[in-house]
Each structure stands twice: as C-alpha cells, then as structure tokens.
Design an enzyme around this catalytic site. Sequence first.
Site, PDB file in Angstrom:
ATOM      1  N   HIS A 167      -0.083 -48.581 149.236  1.00 27.48           N
ATOM      2  CA  HIS A 167       0.440 -49.032 147.953  1.00 27.48           C
ATOM      3  C   HIS A 167       1.451 -48.204 147.346  1.00 27.48           C
ATOM      4  O   HIS A 167       2.008 -48.456 146.349  1.00 27.48           O
ATOM      5  CB  HIS A 167      -0.503 -49.625 146.997  1.00 27.48           C
ATOM      6  CG  HIS A 167       0.122 -50.689 145.955  1.00 27.48           C
ATOM      7  ND1 HIS A 167       0.953 -51.798 146.563  1.00 27.48           N
ATOM      8  CD2 HIS A 167       0.187 -50.756 144.710  1.00 27.48           C
ATOM      9  CE1 HIS A 167       1.140 -52.534 145.309  1.00 27.48           C
ATOM     10  NE2 HIS A 167       0.716 -51.748 144.173  1.00 27.48           N
TER      11      HIS A 167
ATOM     12  N   SER B  78       4.995 -52.212 141.875  1.00 24.10           N
ATOM     13  CA  SER B  78       3.601 -52.910 141.847  1.00 24.10           C
ATOM     14  C   SER B  78       3.771 -54.048 140.712  1.00 24.10           C
ATOM     15  O   SER B  78       4.504 -54.821 140.577  1.00 24.10           O
ATOM     16  CB  SER B  78       2.681 -51.681 141.635  1.00 24.10           C
ATOM     17  OG  SER B  78       1.268 -52.358 141.799  1.00 24.10           O
TER      18      SER B  78
ATOM     19  N   ASP C 187       0.067 -51.868 153.141  1.00 25.69           N
ATOM     20  CA  ASP C 187      -0.330 -51.991 151.677  1.00 25.69           C
ATOM     21  C   ASP C 187      -1.744 -52.901 151.616  1.00 25.69           C
ATOM     22  O   ASP C 187      -1.553 -53.938 151.869  1.00 25.69           O
ATOM     23  CB  ASP C 187       0.887 -52.535 151.279  1.00 25.69           C
ATOM     24  CG  ASP C 187       0.657 -52.438 149.601  1.00 25.69           C
ATOM     25  OD1 ASP C 187      -0.112 -52.540 148.941  1.00 25.69           O
ATOM     26  OD2 ASP C 187       1.886 -52.225 148.898  1.00 25.69           O
TER      27      ASP C 187
HETATM   28  C1  MLT Z   1      -0.807 -56.909 140.081  1.00 17.59           C
HETATM   29  O1  MLT Z   1      -1.679 -57.180 139.632  1.00 17.59           O
HETATM   30  O2  MLT Z   1       0.263 -57.173 139.741  1.00 17.59           O
HETATM   31  C2  MLT Z   1      -0.939 -56.475 141.430  1.00 17.59           C
HETATM   32  O3  MLT Z   1      -2.227 -56.677 141.939  1.00 17.59           O
HETATM   33  C3  MLT Z   1      -0.281 -55.015 141.308  1.00 17.59           C
HETATM   34  C4  MLT Z   1      -1.340 -54.037 140.524  1.00 17.59           C
HETATM   35  O4  MLT Z   1      -2.300 -53.727 140.827  1.00 17.59           O
HETATM   36  O5  MLT Z   1      -0.770 -53.913 139.508  1.00 17.59           O
END
Ligand code: MLT
Length: 201
Positions: free
Chosen positions: A183, A102, A152
Amino acid sequence: MIHIFKKGNDESKPTLLLLHGTGGNERDLFPLAERIDPNANVLSVRGNVVENGMPRFFRRLAEGVFDIEDLIKRTEELNEFLNEAADQYGFDRDHILAIGYSNGANIAGSLLFHYQDALKGAILHHPMVPRRGIALPDLTGKKIFIAAGKNDPICSQEESVELKDFFEGAGAKVEMFWENHGHMLTYRELEAAKTWYDQIY
Ligand code: MLT
C-alpha cells in the site's frame, strides 16, 4: 475545513488539491505537489473525521468497509468547501486536479463518482472503489492517473481494475501504473504521475 492554500505563479496550471491518507494531515503531501508542479496553486485539506486520533475524510465501519452514509455526506461537504475556497482564494473552480493517497484518494474518487464538475482530473495513489451500485456522472474529458499495488493488502488488483473500469465506463481517460510495494506510495509511482502530468500540462 482545516486547510492550507499556497498561491502558485502560473494561472494556466490547475489547482492541486491534496488529500492525505488516514492519520495524515494537510502538511503531508506538499512534497508531492512540489514535484508534480511547483508553479501550481496548492489547496491542501485535512479530513474532518477523526478515528482514534487519526484524521480521515469519512468514517469506516472496519478496515476497507466504508460508512456509505458518511461518505456521501463528507463528499458533499468537501465539494462545497471547494466552491467556497475557489471564491475565497480566487482560483478557477473548474480547474482542480486532486492528488490523493489512500483514504484521500478514496474521497477524491468519491467526488468523481458523485459530482460531474467537482474535479478536472485526479492522481490517485492506491485508491479503492468508493461505492458500488450507482450510476456515475458523465466523466468525459476527465483525466485520471491511478497508481495501484499488485500486492496491496488494502486494495486488490481486481478492485483497482474495477475502479479503472468504472471511470472509463463513465467516459474518463485513465492511465494505470502498477507497483509492487503493498500500500506504500513509492518514488517510482510519483515519477510516473509526474510524467503523466507533464504530458497534459
Ligand atoms: C480507507 O479507509 O479509506 C482505506 O481503507 C484506506 C485507508 O486505510 O485509509
């Protein structure tokens, strides 16, 4: 940067760089590294940005909307940290494989988008396109595994394919694995990453 370094027992293996998701920390992804390669060095880093108490690797303006200026700055900071860590711990700076989930996968993607020699390869669990409108460095010889979710909510199927196309357009070899659990980082995608890794190392 706050981090943990664990020395491996096989110098032919890459150093596994662990990059956690939002709200995680440097301890989170050790079980992944253990499964991918228990003999490799592990360098696990905590993101320097805090959002409502949650560590991250760069700022965002909203869910999925990145603060590009901060992304660029934090990507440079992480790249420099890798230079210093390689000196300090004596591992090969040119042989780092990132494993990110992520937000951690997004900063790993950003390292590849901005620096030709930051990473040798990457296992990216549910990454997004970190940035658009720039020319990527020549990524010939880089090997990248992407686990993406067909459903996702944070990264659409189209965006996952767009990311693959960016990497391939820059010369990288990409393997894509599709999951169906939003996700979430699943056991099945970890096993697919392990199979991919074993074919290379
Ligand atoms: C991010 O902010 O890098 C993406 O939205 C993934 C997350 O939720 O961290």
